[in-house]
Design a protein around this motif. Sequence first.
Motif, PDB file in Angstrom:
ATOM      1  N   ALA A   1       8.009  -3.244   0.265  1.00 48.82           N
ATOM      2  CA  ALA A   1       7.668  -4.301  -0.708  1.00 48.82           C
ATOM      3  C   ALA A   1       7.582  -5.662  -0.014  1.00 48.82           C
ATOM      4  O   ALA A   1       6.684  -6.459  -0.308  1.00 48.82           O
ATOM      5  CB  ALA A   1       8.714  -4.338  -1.821  1.00 48.82           C
TER       6      ALA A   1
ATOM      7  N   PHE B   1       6.849  -6.266   3.116  1.00 49.82           N
ATOM      8  CA  PHE B   1       5.655  -6.314   3.962  1.00 49.82           C
ATOM      9  C   PHE B   1       4.394  -6.463   3.099  1.00 49.82           C
ATOM     10  O   PHE B   1       3.433  -7.127   3.491  1.00 49.82           O
ATOM     11  CB  PHE B   1       5.573  -5.069   4.835  1.00 49.82           C
ATOM     12  N   ALA B   2       4.426  -5.845   1.908  1.00 51.13           N
ATOM     13  CA  ALA B   2       3.258  -5.898   1.025  1.00 51.13           C
ATOM     14  C   ALA B   2       2.937  -7.326   0.596  1.00 51.13           C
ATOM     15  O   ALA B   2       1.768  -7.665   0.384  1.00 51.13           O
ATOM     16  CB  ALA B   2       3.485  -5.024  -0.204  1.00 51.13           C
ATOM     17  N   VAL B   3       3.948  -8.174   0.461  1.00 51.61           N
ATOM     18  CA  VAL B   3       3.685  -9.549   0.029  1.00 51.61           C
ATOM     19  C   VAL B   3       3.688 -10.535   1.199  1.00 51.61           C
ATOM     20  O   VAL B   3       3.484 -11.721   0.999  1.00 51.61           O
ATOM     21  CB  VAL B   3       4.706 -10.012  -1.046  1.00 51.61           C
TER      22      VAL B   3
END
Lengths: 64, 182
Positions: free
Chosen positions: A56, A58-60
């Motif tokens: 999560a 890394f996703a943002v």
Amino acid sequence: MSTAAGRGATWREAIVHPPVVATAILVASIMAVVSLVGGSDGEALLASWLVMGMAAGFAVSGSV
Amino acid sequence: MLISSVWRGRSAWAFGLGLIAGGATIGLLAAAVGALSLQWWVSTAVRVVAVLLVLVAALLHMAGLMRLPLPQNARQVPEAVARTGPLLGALQFGFEMGTGMRTFMTSALPHVVLTTVLLLGGTWEAVAAGLGFGLGRAIVPIARWAAGDEWSDGFDRSSKVTGLGLATAVVVAVSAIVATAI
């Protein structure tokens, strides 16, 4: 090119590809499940929480 | 401008440390709120179903099949943070980014993590998820330190593949967490 320099270049080439990092996180999550199934309860479960948070985060992170 | 200066030198380390500390802090806070407000009276089955519903909704949102207004603090971290100095400013900026509560959310995956921590997390699980969130965010400064601006271009070009891999990782992890909670 020396071996050390070659290794450095390879590492840099890999890390500039976000899918490589995402794949590493996915593999880590699968390894945690495999460990969980194999009976390593506590550590594997904590690893699942850690990897979930990492995915999560890394996703943002691309929006920085 | 701090936002670009945090990628450099000692500021980058302070920024990374702030990210990890911010993630661990918000994880602990979420676990405390969840334990005090929800976990003690809502049955495990209901909490598991709620986590799975949020996961499915997040995946549908990310796939573009459903548009959800993601709860977020949709603004930039104020530039006033930069005035506190290259180390303290970077640390504060990192901390605020690490909490995930101070700026835009470009993915629904953090909402899945927060929901899972709120409904199923204990202290150590919350710390692990929060540390992971901070570490995940810290990958970018590490990568930019190693590769410069190539990173941003790579992230933009491969956002769909990257998002798919990360979403799959979250599905795998949530499945393991849910399976052990039941």
